[in-house]
Each structure stands twice: as C-alpha cells, then as structure tokens.
Scaffold this active site. Structure first.
Site, short mmCIF file in Angstrom:
data_model
loop_
_atom_site.label_atom_id
_atom_site.label_comp_id
_atom_site.label_asym_id
_atom_site.label_seq_id
_atom_site.Cartn_x
_atom_site.Cartn_y
_atom_site.Cartn_z
N GLU A 1 13.79 64.57 -15.72
CA GLU A 1 13.77 63.27 -15.04
C GLU A 1 12.96 62.29 -15.89
OE1 GLU A 1 11.26 63.31 -11.44
OE2 GLU A 1 10.65 65.32 -12.11
N LYS B 1 10.13 59.82 -17.23
CA LYS B 1 8.68 59.73 -17.05
C LYS B 1 8.35 58.25 -16.84
CE LYS B 1 4.28 61.01 -19.19
NZ LYS B 1 3.67 59.67 -19.18
N ASP C 1 6.40 54.88 -16.45
CA ASP C 1 5.14 54.39 -17.00
C ASP C 1 4.50 53.45 -15.98
OD1 ASP C 1 3.06 53.92 -18.68
OD2 ASP C 1 4.14 52.57 -20.03
N TYR D 1 8.01 62.23 -6.96
CA TYR D 1 8.55 63.27 -7.84
C TYR D 1 7.81 64.61 -7.73
CZ TYR D 1 4.73 61.46 -10.81
OH TYR D 1 3.51 61.03 -11.28
N LYS E 1 8.08 62.86 -25.03
CA LYS E 1 7.81 61.43 -25.20
C LYS E 1 8.84 60.77 -26.10
CE LYS E 1 4.54 59.61 -23.88
NZ LYS E 1 3.11 59.57 -24.29
N CYS F 1 21.94 20.46 -36.06
CA CYS F 1 20.68 20.72 -35.37
C CYS F 1 20.90 20.71 -33.86
CB CYS F 1 19.65 19.67 -35.76
SG CYS F 1 18.11 19.78 -34.83
N CYS G 1 18.67 17.40 -32.42
CA CYS G 1 18.99 15.99 -32.69
C CYS G 1 20.42 15.77 -33.14
CB CYS G 1 18.03 15.42 -33.72
SG CYS G 1 18.28 16.06 -35.40
N CYS H 1 17.49 21.38 -40.66
CA CYS H 1 17.93 20.11 -40.09
C CYS H 1 17.56 18.99 -41.07
CB CYS H 1 17.25 19.88 -38.74
SG CYS H 1 17.40 18.19 -38.12
N CYS I 1 14.05 13.79 -35.79
CA CYS I 1 14.27 15.01 -35.00
C CYS I 1 13.05 15.28 -34.13
CB CYS I 1 14.54 16.20 -35.91
SG CYS I 1 14.83 17.74 -35.01
#
Length: 733
Positions: free
Chosen positions: A125, A127, A129, A237, A325, A430, A433, A454, A460
C-alpha cells in the site's frame, strides 16, 4: 569530508563519529517530529541512520546509551498533555532498491522454511507522507487521539482530530473490539494546500512549504477551529492495542476499517512474490502525480497476523514489514500547461505548470523549460537531449531538484503520453505587448541564439516592471522598503514607469498614500472573506497614518549618490552582471566616461575594435553596450535618471600587503555577515582575485552554511576551506 569505509576506521574515529551521528539524528528527529520543520531531506536522514547502523555493527562495544537505533520520532512537544500508547508506535525498516525487497522476502521464507506448504503472502500500500496518529475507541466511541511522539508517549490532540471528517466519532457496522487503537496518517491534499497558500497570501500571512509540515502544524493548533479550517484527511492502515484482533489478516483488517467508517487506501493489494510487490510499487509510482496527496514509498507487510507475531520484532521495528522508498530526489508529475514569462531583458522564458508533487520535501509546481530548443528536445548545437523527446502539454515527466534546489525535468515518460498531444508551438510575438519576438544571430557562430526576445524593450510593460524590480534590488541600488510588491503597485497605478520616477515619488505623496491605502483595504477585505468576520469601526483611507512612507522616502533619498558599479549594474544592461559592472567602473571611473565610450562604440563600424581592452570583457558585453547606448529611446530615460542621482566616481584602493593579496578566492554558501557583492568587493580591495568556480588554481574557498558542490570540489582538490568568521580573522576583521 569524504567518509572512510567502516572497516578503515580506528576505534577512536568510530567513537567520535558515533557521537556526532547520535547528535545529528536527535536534532533531525526534533526538527521533523516535534517542530514540523525538517532541516535535512529524507535521503540525508536515512543516510545518517544507515551509517550509524553500520558503525554499531562493526564496533558493538562502542554502542552508545543514546544510540538512535530503534528510537522512533521525538519526545512530545511542550504545551500538550501526554498520552501513553497502549502498544508502541514503531518505525519501519527501509528498502531502497528492488534487491532490498527481494532480500526482505527471502528473510521471511528462511524464517518459515520448516512450514513447507506455507503460503507467505504480503500486502502492499502507499506510504502516506503525513503525520501518524493513534485513535482510541471504546465500545465504538472515539475517546482520545494522540501523535506518535517518541513511539511510547505522544501528544493528546483529541480536540483537533475530532475536526477531521474522515475520523468517525462512532464506529459504523459491527464486530469491532471493545477497545482498539486505530492507527493511520493525517495528511493534507494538494488542492487544500494550494487554497491555504492563496488565502494566506491574500492577507499577507505566512507562506507554507509543503503539505506534510502544514498538516502537522495544523494538528498542533491550540484552537481546534483553525485545524477545522484546514480540511485535513485521514487514512487508516493499522492498529495498536486491541481487546481482540480485528481480523486474521492485514488485508482483512483494513477492509474492516472501511466497514467501520474509515477511509482506507484504494491502492492496497495482496501479493505473493517479490515480483508482484515490485510491479505494484512501479504502478503506484506512476500514479504518484495524480493522487492529489503526498506519498514517499510503498509499505509491504506479511499478511497473516499469526505469521506477523511469529516473525516478531527487532529494536523499534517489526521484522514483518518494510517501507520501499521512492528515490528522494525524483518524482513523476504531469505537465498541465506551458506559460511564457517575459524577463527584464525581454527574454521569453517558458515555464511548465505541473500537477503539484513533493520532491525532496518541497512542493514543486513550476519548472523552467529554458528555451524553445529545450522544449523540442535538442541542445544549442541541435543535438538530441532526453533521447530526443520533446515536452508536450499532458506529458508525464520525471522531476528532480538539481542540487536539491532548482527543479528540473529529467525525462519524459513517453509510453504515458496521451493520445492527441501535439508539439508545443513557441510564440513568435511577445505575450505581454504583442511586439515581434526574435532569435538573434550570434556573430561568432552565425547560429540563432537559443532564446527568443521581445523587441518591444521600453514599450513592453513586462520588461519595464522587471527592470524596475532589478533597479531597486539588493545587488543594485538596494532601496529598503521598495520591494517587488510596491514596485508592482506603483507601476500599475502609473506612479513609477521608469527608474527616474522613483526619485520623484515624494512629490506625489498623496497619490502614493492613496495607492497603499487601497491595497490595505483590499487585503483587509480578503481577511474578512477568509475568516468570515466583519470589521468594526473601519476608518476611511484618509484617516490612516502611513509613517512607513517617511522611511521609504528617506531610503530613496539615501541612494541618490550610489556607487558607480552598483549604478551600472542597476541599469539592467543585458549581459552585465555585478562582476562586469565592477570591471567597467574600475576601467572608466565615472558614468560620464562610460557613456562617452558607449556612444563611440555604438557609432563604430567595428564595435569590438573601438572598445578599449578590458580584462574579462569580450564581444558579447561590448555588443550589449553598443545596443544600449546606441538606442535613442534609452537616452531620455538615462538623462532623466542622472538628473535625480549622481553616481560616485569609482575609487579602488588595493592593499598589496594583505594575507590574501594575489590569491584566488571563491565564496560559496550563505554568507551571514556580508552580501556576496560586498564579499567580492572586499576581496578585490585586498588584492585577491574572486572566481566563480573552484579549480586547481583556487587558493581559498570561503564556505558559508549550505555550501554544496563547490565545497566538495575544493575538498577533492585539496583547496584550503575556511568559514566566514575565519575569513574576517584572515583579513584582519
């Protein structure tokens, strides 16, 4: 320093290292279990434990009274009543490879080898965290809940656990023991974590690092209503003390928990071999990004309760269970979108928006994609990377944090690419702009630059805002109180559109005050919405007192005569960082002289030939200077700025008799007594040369906290390594 193999250690060396390991592991346990603020990654913690175990096995006569082997968690934090568990809450042994899982199965088969016809099955199953909790039920009624604590005694958090919908006040169904401790994991989903971050940001509250720490902190609130607002979840669990066994198998017991009203993992399966367990591990790993909550591995347990009891325990761990793990530095996620950000020099920077996933203890949602070639799967030379696979929206990708800091995509999981996913089309205009976005031709190679930029420059807004942020940043003019948040506000309100207007803000105090007042009002309304409370006796914006404005205006005035190198860097000229700005300041001495040379270079047919020879400055920087000083639109901005500020002529007095004169010095890690730019300037004044990387020519590495690869390189090359304090001692304070 590199570790010696255990077999090469003397007894004294082993004794010293065991003492160090015991202290380091104890500190890590307190940070993780008691303070909910881990200071090292899971992988680093596991490495400490493995090293300690190896030393204790090799030197059994040196095992300490405070040995971390077999210890679980940390002592309960102050401020909560203590609860003694009816049965200890143990930790699990770890598996880091498929072979570790095979070895675990083989140990079980050897232990039960006399039972010739025995079916040795296991459960697998995810694990979770989160934060482990134990719930005591008497006659089906929830009476008390506690944290793991040190495995024997935990903290009484009953009131907070009652706020979690997944924890029933009364057990459903039937057949539950008269007394039972149900055990499981309290966790926070990614969705709730993001919602909490947004609510907190709206009211100027704290930031949150990851769901695990946030869930743990939420459970330790003195006010249960705060816990309730966090919408925590719970998976059951296991069990501890029980007046009778809930079932004769692990799998059966967990199904009973579901009948009694608990949420259990839908990914729990029963398997009969190592191959089946590992296959399910791969299956869960592939689904990790789509689960909506953090997991860091898969837990395997012997299924039959009778066999669990027969196999028994070692100190602090059951022999019949193991946690496989996931690699701590990598995780799999899904690319939900690719956004384009425009930087202060006009560079279009693509960013992948991912399904949130925890990598090395930090939630990763955004990963830079560098440039359009990187997205296509080729490098600057057109050679394939990632096996030539491009990145598309909808792709599953493996993510890691380079150096445990910067998230990056390692590879694309091609066999999980969704049908209909199409190659990403990089924009040629861009997104801010609408100006054309082009790839410049490198004059040396004749090839296109890898980044698209750009061409809007000063028209801009994205470039203007980023340029202003850079102008006031710490390495540039360093104007205290004028951070990114205020720059964004003043730009949006039309109060600051270029750097010169920063120095005229004081002349528009009423408008500045009104802008700040309106923002505070918006934040106050956001707090109301988040808390459900209505403010009383609300003052009008005109009644508010903004004493901080005087400090801000004073900070701005204090930077009207900046150091020349800081001013050059603050201009944000492309390719000119702090080191190059310092070199230009040293060479030309005044801003007027730099402008004169820049204009001459911009007008020259061959800019490189027209530029004086300066150590460390090549064609790329010269071209950037020619572009900047040759752009007439920059003239007006620079002239207006120089009417407000007077950069000071650069004067460098180099000490030739210092202990570091002529030495090559590298700074790394977090410097606590000076900024990185101040450290460079100091070293240069003392006659040292400052380098950015460690090589065989490096004489001294000054290492602060968090030093990483540079420290390892220095140690490998035999370079002298000193601390920041030792640096000050070396140079006379």
């Amino acid at each position: 320093m590199p570790q010696k193999d255990v077999v090469d250690l003397s007894e004294d060396e082993a004794r010293i290292e065991l003492e160090r390991l015991a202290a380091a592991i104890a500190a890590a346990d307190i940070a993780y279990h008691q303070n909910d603020a881990p200071e090292i990654s899971d992988a680093e913690y596991d490495a400490l434990k493995q090293r300690n175990d190896a030393l204790e096995e090799a030197f059994p006569e040196l095992v300490r009274a405070d040995s971390p082997k077999g210890k679980v968690g940390a002592a309960p934090a102050e401020g909560f009543a203590k609860v003694r568990h009816g049965a200890p809450m143990l930790s699990l042994a770890k598996a880091y490879s498929d072979q570790d899982v095979v070895d675990f199965i083989e140990r079980g088969r050897r232990f039960f080898e006399r039972d010739k016809d025995l079916e040795l099955a296991f459960t697998a199953e995810p694990k979770i965290d989160g934060l482990s909790a134990s719930l005591r039920y008497e006659n089906g009624i929830f009476v008390r809940g506690a944290t793991r604590g040190d495995g024997t005694v935990g903290e009484d958090i009953t009131a907070n656990l009652r706020t979690i919908e997944d924890i029933p006040e009364r057990l459903a169904g039937s057949g539950w023991p008269e007394v039972i401790e149900i055990r499981g994991e309290v966790y926070m989903t990614y969705a709730e974590f993001q919602a909490l971050k947004q609510r907190s940001a709206a009211i100027g509250g704290q930031d949150y690092v990851n769901p695990r720490n946030t869930a743990a902190g939420s459970l330790r609130q003195k006010d249960p209503s705060i816990t309730a607002s966090r919408n925590l979840k719970f998976f059951a669990y296991a069990w501890g003390l029980a007046s009778s066994e809930p079932a004769d198998s692990q799998f059966g017991a967990v199904q009973k928990f579901a009948e009694w009203g608990f949420k259990v993992s839908p990914l729990m399966v029963r398997a009969a071999s190592a191959d089946e367990l590992i296959a399910h591990y791969r299956n869960i790993e592939a689904q990790r990004a789509s689960l909506g909550y953090d997991i860091d591995g898969v837990v395997y347990k012997v299924d039959r309760i009778e066999l669990q009891k027969r196999w028994g325990y070692v100190t602090g761990e059951p022999r019949w269970a193991i946690a496989h793990k996931f690699p701590a530095e990598q995780a799999t996620s899904v690319v939900r979108a690719i956004d384009i950000q425009v930087g202060r020099t006009g560079t279009l920077a693509p960013v992948a928006r991912l399904e949130p996933v925890t990598v090395g203890g930090v939630v990763v949602e955004n990963v830079t994609l560098h440039n359009e070639d990187y997205i296509k799967g080729v490098d600057s030379k057109g050679e394939p990377i990632r096996e030539g696979i491009d990145i598309r929206i909808g792709d599953s990708v493996v993510v890691q944090r380079a150096g445990d800091v910067i998230p990056q995509i390692v590879r694309v999981v091609l066999d999980k690419r969704p049908e209909g996913a199409v190659p990403y089309e990089f924009p040629q205009t861009c997104p801010v702009c609408g100006s054309p976005a082009t790839r410049e031709i490198n004059p040396k190679t004749g090839k296109e630059d890898s980044r698209r930029r750009c061409t809007g420059e000063l028209i801009c807004p994205a470039q203007a805002v980023e340029g202003l942020r850079h102008f006031v940043s710490r390495g540039a003019l360093d104007i205290e109180g004028l951070g990114a948040e205020n720059i964004d506000l003043f730009f949006a309100k039309g109060l600051v559109r270029n750097a010169a207007e920063i120095f005229t803000l004081k002349d528009r105090r009423p408008e500045v005050q009104l802008a700040l007042a309106e923002r505070r009002e918006e934040q106050a309304r956001a707090r109301e919405a988040a808390s459900g409370r209505v403010r009383k006796n609300v003052r009008s914006v005109d009644e508010r007192n903004f004493e901080g404005l005087d400090k801000l205006f004073a900070a701005i005035d204090a930077r009207r005569q900046p150091e020349l190198d800081r001013f050059i860097f603050a201009l944000g000229i492309r390719h000119i960082g702090e080191t190059t700005a310092a070199a230009l300041a040293r060479t030309f001495g005044t801003m007027e002289e730099l402008i004169r040379v820049g204009k001459d270079v911009a007008a020259a047919a061959d800019p490189i030939a027209a530029f004086p020879s300066v150590d460390g400055i090549g064609g790329t920087v010269i071209g950037a200077l020619a572009d900047f000083f040759g752009n007439e639109r920059n003239d007006d901005v620079l002239e207006a700025l120089l009417r407000q500020v007077q950069p000071q002529p650069y004067v460098l007095s180099i000490a030739t008799d210092s202990q570091v004169a002529g030495k090559t010095v590298v700074f790394t890690g977090s410097l606590e007594k000076m900024t990185r730019s101040e450290a460079k300037a100091m070293a240069e004044r003392l006659g040292a040369k400052v380098a950015g990387s460690v090589s065989a020519k490096t004489d001294i590495l000054v290492a602060g906290p968090g030093a990483g690869s540079k420290l390892k390189s220095a140690q490998a090359l035999g370079v002298e390594v000193i601390s920041e304090d030792e640096w000050f001692e070396r140079v006379g304070g």
